[in-house]
Design an enzyme around this catalytic site. Structure first.
Site, PDB file in Angstrom:
ATOM      1  N   GLY A 137      25.369  -0.926  33.324  1.00  0.00           N
ATOM      2  CA  GLY A 137      25.531  -2.244  33.919  1.00  0.00           C
ATOM      3  C   GLY A 137      24.208  -2.944  34.126  1.00  0.00           C
ATOM      4  O   GLY A 137      24.170  -4.102  34.540  1.00  0.00           O
TER       5      GLY A 137
ATOM      6  N   CYS B   8      -5.301  -3.038   1.978  1.00  0.00           N
ATOM      7  CA  CYS B   8      -5.092  -3.211   3.418  1.00  0.00           C
ATOM      8  C   CYS B   8      -6.389  -3.386   4.202  1.00  0.00           C
ATOM      9  O   CYS B   8      -6.960  -4.456   4.239  1.00  0.00           O
ATOM     10  CB  CYS B   8      -4.267  -2.043   3.976  1.00  0.00           C
ATOM     11  SG  CYS B   8      -3.404  -2.452   5.526  1.00  0.00           S
TER      12      CYS B   8
ATOM     13  N   LYS C 257      -9.229   2.703  -2.157  1.00  0.00           N
ATOM     14  CA  LYS C 257      -9.465   2.039  -0.874  1.00  0.00           C
ATOM     15  C   LYS C 257     -10.847   2.409  -0.342  1.00  0.00           C
ATOM     16  O   LYS C 257     -11.245   3.575  -0.347  1.00  0.00           O
ATOM     17  CB  LYS C 257      -8.376   2.460   0.118  1.00  0.00           C
ATOM     18  CG  LYS C 257      -8.356   1.679   1.423  1.00  0.00           C
ATOM     19  CD  LYS C 257      -7.118   2.066   2.236  1.00  0.00           C
ATOM     20  CE  LYS C 257      -6.993   1.278   3.526  1.00  0.00           C
ATOM     21  NZ  LYS C 257      -5.769   1.617   4.272  1.00  0.00           N
TER      22      LYS C 257
ATOM     23  N   GLU D  53       0.833  -1.207   0.000  1.00  0.00           N
ATOM     24  CA  GLU D  53       0.000   0.000   0.000  1.00  0.00           C
ATOM     25  C   GLU D  53       0.870   1.262   0.000  1.00  0.00           C
ATOM     26  O   GLU D  53       1.884   1.331   0.701  1.00  0.00           O
ATOM     27  CB  GLU D  53      -0.882  -0.026   1.256  1.00  0.00           C
ATOM     28  CG  GLU D  53      -1.757   1.189   1.455  1.00  0.00           C
ATOM     29  CD  GLU D  53      -2.518   1.134   2.773  1.00  0.00           C
ATOM     30  OE1 GLU D  53      -3.471   1.904   2.935  1.00  0.00           O
ATOM     31  OE2 GLU D  53      -2.148   0.298   3.632  1.00  0.00           O
TER      32      GLU D  53
END
Length: 549
Positions: free
Chosen positions: A298, A149, A113, A41
């Site tokens: 650490g 999509c 879309k 897309e």
């Protein structure tokens, strides 16, 4: 009919560069016998283009590139490429999220879309007008349906989404397509691929049609795309899957239901690790950074961040800065040195004792009469933030932050201190997942990556004598569950109590911390999205807010 899914690492705004990648992919696929090539897309723009779409020149250049692609297409091959078009209707939003059908010397069709998401990281109704056109065409005698999509995420029988009052699939199926194509730019989150595959398989078996799905890959800002483009036969059986977190061209013969399924690892540790490495590698590459700098305490968070950086950019391009204070234990310093040796990265040590004394002297008049509290602890963090930021400026390296999602949720971090940086690599990993990924990393046959002592010691900020995280916070398994239910599942205090049975005061306290820490998150570095909901573009909470439910 052989269809090639062009799974490409596209860059937002690189219109010409993306077009070249697409054309290269088409040529390679055509050599392997592909007749139709499919991109993800909005492949021309890269996803997500966001407010670049408001720039008229940007949109114009995107549309012009389609003609260039058409002129260079191989004969007899069609390309369905994601891009942006103008809304020619004269009303509504100015643009359309489009899929262009491109052939040699022509552009026969444009498909638009239907469903425009506005949840989580998506905001497509800001730019695009939805469509209701029948997205269907015939090529080489094969009837083909096209979706983009979200158009396949709303089938009522699937139950994955159901956010919309309409479903494009029945309208497309009226044309009796022999294959259904989907162009996607679906951002990664842990476990999402299995959801995608179940949904696509259900659609294929329900409508008795092969489904092919092309997804973007790579990182753009806070979003990571895992690729894993795939195809299913008309019975819903998986017949092809692309590589995860890598460019790929996936060839699928929909007529004979054949393809290749790439090996994959769906464990949350593997997915989180690969997403972070991909996200950091692309963030640096696409913003022009070639080196990484970070503080090493650490602790397990900075250790994992350093390991991701070393994998993403190579050890020689990573500088770890040790900044011990009077409260830093010898064990933490030793662990940092061991990590540096394990990873093969560069390091420098800058003790902050004298700087702390200078701050103490300078602030003495202002602090006179007040007892020591978190202000003194934060000064240590801000000294360190200044030092690593200065190094970042001097050598042109990207400073990455090392805070995790648990800390960011409850404000267990110092604004303008350890939050300083250009990218938050592990900010969407809960502390419990940080531990799991570190243990997993040490089990991958590469020897000890994260020092075992770092994994086994109780977490501590080491800003005061004998400090432990659990002095201020619940145990991380409890804390992370509360955060997950609130942030990812949107549960209320009552619902969390009912589901977990945790101490009500603990739950109430955590929820309060989440709420009052919003101002920090608004000023945090962008963070790579790993879970279903991150503290990033999909998190939109007010700061001045009194709701506590």
């Amino acid at each position: 009919m052989k269809i090639a899914l062009l799974q490409l690492n596209l860059t937002v705004g690189d219109i010409e560069g993306n077009s070249k990648l697409i054309l290269d992919g088409v040529e390679k696929a055509a050599e392997r016998g592909a007749k139709i090539c499919v991109t993800s897309e909005l492949a021309i723009t890269g996803y997500p283009p966001r407010d670049l779409l408001l720039n008229s020149d940007f949109v114009s250049r995107c549309r012009k590139v389609i003609a260039v692609l058409s002129n260079k297409m191989p004969e007899g091959v069609a390309l369905i490429v994601g891009g942006v078009d103008i809304n020619h209707e004269g009303c509504g939003n100015p643009l359309r999220n489009a899929a262009w059908l491109v052939e040699r010397g022509s552009v026969p069709r444009i498909f638009y879309k239907w469903l425009l998401p506005t949840y989580d990281v998506f905001d497509e109704q800001r730019y695009f007008e939805p469509s209701e056109e029948d997205n269907f065409f015939v090529f080489d005698g094969i009837r083909i349906g096209v979706t983009i999509c979200e158009d396949v995420w709303n089938d009522p029988d699937d139950g994955v989404n159901n956010r919309y009052g309409r479903n494009p699939l029945p309208a497309i199926m009226e044309s009796k397509p022999e294959v259904l194509i989907n162009l996607s730019a679906s951002p990664f989150s842990i476990g999402k691929q299995l959801v995608r595959e179940k949904m696509l398989s259900n659609i294929a078996s329900k409508y008795k049609v092969p489904v092919v799905y092309a997804n973007q890959v790579g990182g753009n800002d806070d979003l990571v795309f895992d690729g894993r483009s795939c195809a299913f036969d008309a019975n819903g059986a998986l017949i092809a899957r692309g590589k995860s977190f890598e460019d790929d061209i996936i060839l699928v013969d929909v007529t004979n239901s054949t393809g290749k399924i790439a090996k994959d690892d769906f464990s949350e540790e593997s997915e989180a690790w690969n997403a972070m490495v991909t996200g950091l590698r692309d963030y640096t590459a696409k913003t022009g950074f070639k080196q990484i700098v970070l503080g090493l305490s650490g602790g397990i968070d900075s250790a994992l961040t350093a390991a991701v950086a070393a994998e993403a950019l190579g050890p020689k391009n990573v500088l770890g800065v040790l900044m011990p204070s009077p409260y830093s234990s010898k064990g933490s310093i030793d662990d940092s040195i061991t990590l540096v040796e394990n990873l093969g990265i560069k390091s420098i040590t800058i003790p902050i004792n004298d700087l702390m004394s200078s701050f103490e002297t300078a602030l003495a008049p202002a602090f006179d009469g007040f007892p020591e509290n978190v202000a003194e602890e934060n000064i240590q963090s801000r000294i360190r933030g200044n030092l690593v930021m200065a190094i970042s400026n001097k050598i042109g390296a990207l400073l990455v932050t090392t805070g995790n999602k648990s800390e960011l949720a409850v404000g267990y971090c110092t604004i303008y201190g350890d939050m300083a940086g250009g990218l938050a690599v592990i900010s969407d990993l809960y502390k419990t997942l940080v531990f799991k990924v570190c243990r997993w990393l040490n089990e991958q046959g590469m020897g000890e990556v994260i020092p075992v002592a770092t994994i086994e010691k109780p977490p501590s900020a080491e800003l005061r004598p004998d400090q432990k995280d659990e002095d201020s916070l619940p145990p991380y398994d409890v804390l992370d569950r509360i955060i997950e239910l609130r942030v990812e599942h949107h549960q209320s205090e009552i619902e969390i109590l009912e589901e977990t049975g945790f101490d009500p005061e603990v739950v109430k306290g955590v929820l309060k911390l989440i709420k009052i820490s919003e101002f920090k998150r608004k000023q945090a570095a962008p963070g790579l999205k790993i879970t279903s909901r991150a503290f990033g573009t999909g998190w939109r909470m007010p700061i001045a807010c009194r709701f506590t439910g």
